[in-house]
Write a protein that holds these residues in place. Sequence first.
Motif, PDB file in Angstrom:
ATOM      1  N   MET A 130      39.126  42.619  60.141  1.00 10.79           N
ATOM      2  CA  MET A 130      38.540  41.627  59.434  1.00 10.79           C
ATOM      3  C   MET A 130      38.396  41.327  57.754  1.00 10.79           C
ATOM      4  N   ASP A 131      38.829  42.748  57.534  1.00 11.22           N
ATOM      5  CA  ASP A 131      39.505  42.877  55.408  1.00 11.22           C
ATOM      6  C   ASP A 131      40.492  42.027  55.524  1.00 11.22           C
ATOM      7  N   VAL A 132      41.304  41.423  56.489  1.00 15.26           N
ATOM      8  CA  VAL A 132      42.001  41.384  55.985  1.00 15.26           C
ATOM      9  C   VAL A 132      42.248  39.291  55.733  1.00 15.26           C
ATOM     10  N   PHE A 133      41.264  39.421  56.618  1.00  9.64           N
ATOM     11  CA  PHE A 133      40.723  37.740  57.022  1.00  9.64           C
ATOM     12  C   PHE A 133      39.244  36.958  55.837  1.00  9.64           C
ATOM     13  N   LEU A 134      39.031  38.268  55.045  1.00 12.19           N
ATOM     14  CA  LEU A 134      38.295  38.385  53.804  1.00 12.19           C
ATOM     15  C   LEU A 134      38.320  38.802  52.517  1.00 12.19           C
ATOM     16  N   ARG A 135      39.887  38.973  52.467  1.00 12.12           N
ATOM     17  CA  ARG A 135      39.901  39.758  51.013  1.00 12.12           C
ATOM     18  C   ARG A 135      39.725  38.276  50.172  1.00 12.12           C
ATOM     19  N   PRO A 136      40.320  36.793  50.160  1.00 10.98           N
ATOM     20  CA  PRO A 136      40.254  35.911  49.066  1.00 10.98           C
ATOM     21  C   PRO A 136      39.354  36.708  48.912  1.00 10.98           C
ATOM     22  N   GLN A 137      37.974  36.034  49.729  1.00  7.42           N
ATOM     23  CA  GLN A 137      36.362  36.222  48.760  1.00  7.42           C
ATOM     24  C   GLN A 137      36.502  37.449  48.685  1.00  7.42           C
ATOM     25  N   LYS A 138      36.671  38.400  48.848  1.00  9.13           N
ATOM     26  CA  LYS A 138      36.442  39.351  48.323  1.00  9.13           C
ATOM     27  C   LYS A 138      37.434  39.657  46.888  1.00  9.13           C
ATOM     28  N   ARG A 139      38.342  39.198  46.500  1.00  2.00           N
ATOM     29  CA  ARG A 139      38.835  39.569  45.535  1.00  2.00           C
ATOM     30  C   ARG A 139      38.388  38.362  44.256  1.00  2.00           C
ATOM     31  N   ARG A 140      37.951  37.604  45.049  1.00  2.23           N
ATOM     32  CA  ARG A 140      36.880  36.361  44.381  1.00  2.23           C
ATOM     33  C   ARG A 140      35.586  36.769  43.482  1.00  2.23           C
ATOM     34  N   LEU A 141      35.112  37.594  44.182  1.00  2.62           N
ATOM     35  CA  LEU A 141      33.787  38.231  44.107  1.00  2.62           C
ATOM     36  C   LEU A 141      33.830  39.542  43.469  1.00  2.62           C
ATOM     37  N   PHE A 142      35.205  39.331  43.409  1.00  2.96           N
ATOM     38  CA  PHE A 142      35.726  40.956  42.208  1.00  2.96           C
ATOM     39  C   PHE A 142      35.433  40.807  40.433  1.00  2.96           C
ATOM     40  N   GLU A 143      36.196  39.519  41.231  1.00  6.45           N
ATOM     41  CA  GLU A 143      36.241  38.757  39.402  1.00  6.45           C
ATOM     42  C   GLU A 143      35.633  38.717  38.604  1.00  6.45           C
ATOM     43  N   GLU A 144      34.214  37.725  40.158  1.00  5.75           N
ATOM     44  CA  GLU A 144      33.234  36.859  39.339  1.00  5.75           C
ATOM     45  C   GLU A 144      31.709  39.305  38.424  1.00  5.75           C
ATOM     46  N   ILE A 145      32.202  39.540  39.356  1.00  5.81           N
ATOM     47  CA  ILE A 145      31.574  40.893  38.877  1.00  5.81           C
ATOM     48  C   ILE A 145      31.842  42.137  38.399  1.00  5.81           C
ATOM     49  N   ASN A 146      33.386  41.175  38.002  1.00 10.07           N
ATOM     50  CA  ASN A 146      34.002  42.536  36.223  1.00 10.07           C
ATOM     51  C   ASN A 146      34.025  41.526  35.100  1.00 10.07           C
ATOM     52  N   LEU A 147      33.253  40.140  35.435  1.00 10.83           N
ATOM     53  CA  LEU A 147      33.162  39.783  34.300  1.00 10.83           C
ATOM     54  C   LEU A 147      32.157  39.986  34.164  1.00 10.83           C
ATOM     55  N   LEU A 148      30.797  40.249  34.392  1.00 11.01           N
ATOM     56  CA  LEU A 148      29.849  40.802  33.933  1.00 11.01           C
ATOM     57  C   LEU A 148      29.658  41.814  33.100  1.00 11.01           C
ATOM     58  N   ASP A 149      28.945  42.043  31.985  1.00 10.61           N
ATOM     59  CA  ASP A 149      28.479  43.211  30.914  1.00 10.61           C
ATOM     60  C   ASP A 149      28.151  43.969  31.701  1.00 10.61           C
TER      61      ASP A 149
END
Length: 178
Positions: A1-20
Amino acid sequence: MDVFLRPQKRRLFEEINLLDHGKLLEIGVGNGTHLGLYKKHALIGIDTSKSMLSKASDYATQEMQLLHMSGEQLEFEDHCFDYIVLSHVIAVVEHPEKMLEECCRVLKKDGSLILLNHFTPNNFLGYIDRAFQLFSPIFHFKSAFYLKDLKALKKLELKEQIHFSRLRYFKLLIYKKP
């Protein structure tokens, strides 16, 4: 399941790491293989599964705190988190509305709720979701899952909505608490 969700997770962490930098609660931390993707937040991760928390501890840093707790009954004071992350967890809990109410309670004013999940779209995938409803309890998730049914989200302001394909099945939603 992680392989299928990897693109979404990558974008999730991009957004989180932009936050203060801030105090972040992740509800449903699971096996924790993603914990190293958090770059600058004081993280508390919770899960209802002790075995998952045990696995997650292998990936957690000393600064991270992992707790056995339900997102439907958070054992935190009101208004204590800058950010709350719900990644593919809202459709697997028994009472998603109760969990969202708890999130609103512990989120600070101007705090962000970051929600990544599938939502039943108004296209052919909606028919598949509804047909799979008969079997989804076996897999412990809700296949037909509608954003409009989550009333607690009306307490928050939608700041950003990211779709991952034209089919609009997975969404990354970023809410702000007014």
